[in-house]
Design a protein around this motif. Structure first.
Motif, PDB file in Angstrom:
ATOM      1  N   ALA A   2      -0.152  -0.544  -3.953  1.00  0.00           N
ATOM      2  CA  ALA A   2       0.346  -1.861  -4.350  1.00  0.00           C
ATOM      3  C   ALA A   2      -0.730  -2.930  -4.157  1.00  0.00           C
ATOM      4  N   MET A   3      -1.465  -2.858  -3.058  1.00  0.00           N
ATOM      5  CA  MET A   3      -2.559  -3.805  -2.814  1.00  0.00           C
ATOM      6  C   MET A   3      -3.567  -3.770  -3.950  1.00  0.00           C
TER       7      MET A   3
ATOM      8  N   PHE B 134       4.050   6.571   2.996  1.00  0.00           N
ATOM      9  CA  PHE B 134       4.562   5.202   2.981  1.00  0.00           C
ATOM     10  C   PHE B 134       3.415   4.197   3.049  1.00  0.00           C
ATOM     11  N   GLY B 135       2.405   4.511   3.855  1.00  0.00           N
ATOM     12  CA  GLY B 135       1.217   3.664   3.873  1.00  0.00           C
ATOM     13  C   GLY B 135       0.471   3.708   2.553  1.00  0.00           C
ATOM     14  N   ARG B 136       0.449   4.886   1.943  1.00  0.00           N
ATOM     15  CA  ARG B 136      -0.223   5.028   0.646  1.00  0.00           C
ATOM     16  C   ARG B 136       0.445   4.151  -0.409  1.00  0.00           C
TER      17      ARG B 136
ATOM     18  N   ASP C  26      -8.722  -7.450  -1.056  1.00  0.00           N
ATOM     19  CA  ASP C  26      -9.675  -8.268  -0.293  1.00  0.00           C
ATOM     20  C   ASP C  26      -8.979  -9.211   0.683  1.00  0.00           C
ATOM     21  N   ARG C  27      -7.641  -9.209   0.679  1.00  0.00           N
ATOM     22  CA  ARG C  27      -6.899 -10.095   1.579  1.00  0.00           C
ATOM     23  C   ARG C  27      -6.242  -9.335   2.728  1.00  0.00           C
ATOM     24  N   ILE C  28      -6.369  -7.999   2.716  1.00  0.00           N
ATOM     25  CA  ILE C  28      -5.686  -7.185   3.721  1.00  0.00           C
ATOM     26  C   ILE C  28      -6.648  -6.148   4.287  1.00  0.00           C
ATOM     27  N   MET C  29      -6.851  -6.187   5.580  1.00  0.00           N
ATOM     28  CA  MET C  29      -7.672  -5.191   6.259  1.00  0.00           C
ATOM     29  C   MET C  29      -6.783  -4.021   6.673  1.00  0.00           C
ATOM     30  N   ILE C  30      -7.276  -2.806   6.515  1.00  0.00           N
ATOM     31  CA  ILE C  30      -6.523  -1.616   6.908  1.00  0.00           C
ATOM     32  C   ILE C  30      -7.009  -1.148   8.275  1.00  0.00           C
TER      33      ILE C  30
END
Length: 216
Positions: free
Chosen positions: A19-20, A12-14, A27-31
């Motif tokens: 999608a990112m 689900f995280g994948r 570049d707008r979302i840190m994991i």
């Protein structure tokens, strides 16, 4: 910056990571890795269900459930990129839900063997979940989405199915491929077209006693 709470093996995280990439939002979302088994992990205050993935927005609001996050990211990128518009949208949502259900059933089978001693495992429960997987895979064997031409061409239904099949490879080995050759060829073509799918792949961590065994 937004923050995605997830774990590398999570299909689900994948989904969200793919999608990112497809939407140009990496570049707008840190994991940030989350441990769902750790009571002290802040995930439980971010998502009352203690499940991943969870997306923490810039204002601190949290979205959870991969299908909700996928909708949000699609909206953030301008809309109608992962999901088609019009009546066909509902078929896409249905197929995403079915692929999610395959992953749910597969994870429950993994948990049955991870968290229970052999004498406490319920073979009927395992068979019940396996049957869900079989029916879902049988549907997709006859109703495959188009293979994307590139990363930017993926849809919610195609990326979710790819993550479901990738999870089967990781947890159950290649037995499912013998029964569903069209999907085996499809996911290999998906991986060739979407390099980030390879980058997010995890090494096999097979379910005990089920390694390389057909699902049925």
């Amino acid at each position: 910056m937004m923050k995605l709470r997830s774990s590398p093996p999570s299909p689900f995280g994948r989904k969200i990571k793919l999608a990112m990439e497809a939407l140009g939002l990496r570049d707008r979302i840190m994991i940030e890795e989350a441990n769902t088994a750790d009571p002290s992990d802040s995930l439980r205050s971010q998502n009352p269900l203690g499940k991943i993935p969870a997306l923490i927005l810039d204002d601190g609001e949290v979205l959870f459930d991969s299908s909700v996050i996928l909708e949000y990211l699609d909206w953030l990128a301008g809309g109608n990129k992962l999901f088609p518009s019009g009546e066909v949208r509902f078929a896409a949502l249905r197929d995403q839900t079915l692929a999610d259900g395959i992953m749910d059933a597969a994870i429950l089978r993994v948990y049955e063997k991870r968290f229970k001693e052999p004498q406490f495992r319920d073979p009927d429960w395992d068979a019940y979940q396996a049957a869900k997987m079989e029916r879902g895979l049988a549907y997709f064997e006859a109703n495959l989405p188009p293979v994307p031409a590139s990363t930017t061409d993926i849809t919610a239904s195609s990326l979710t199915l790819a993550c479901a099949l990738g999870y089967l490879d990781m947890r159950f080995g290649d037995g499912w491929r013998q029964n569903y050759p069209k999907q085996a060829a499809w996911v290999d073509a998906f991986e060739a077209a979407v390099p980030y799918f390879s980058e997010t792949k995890q090494p096999p961590a097979l379910v005990p006693d089920d390694a390389h065994a057909p699902l049925r």
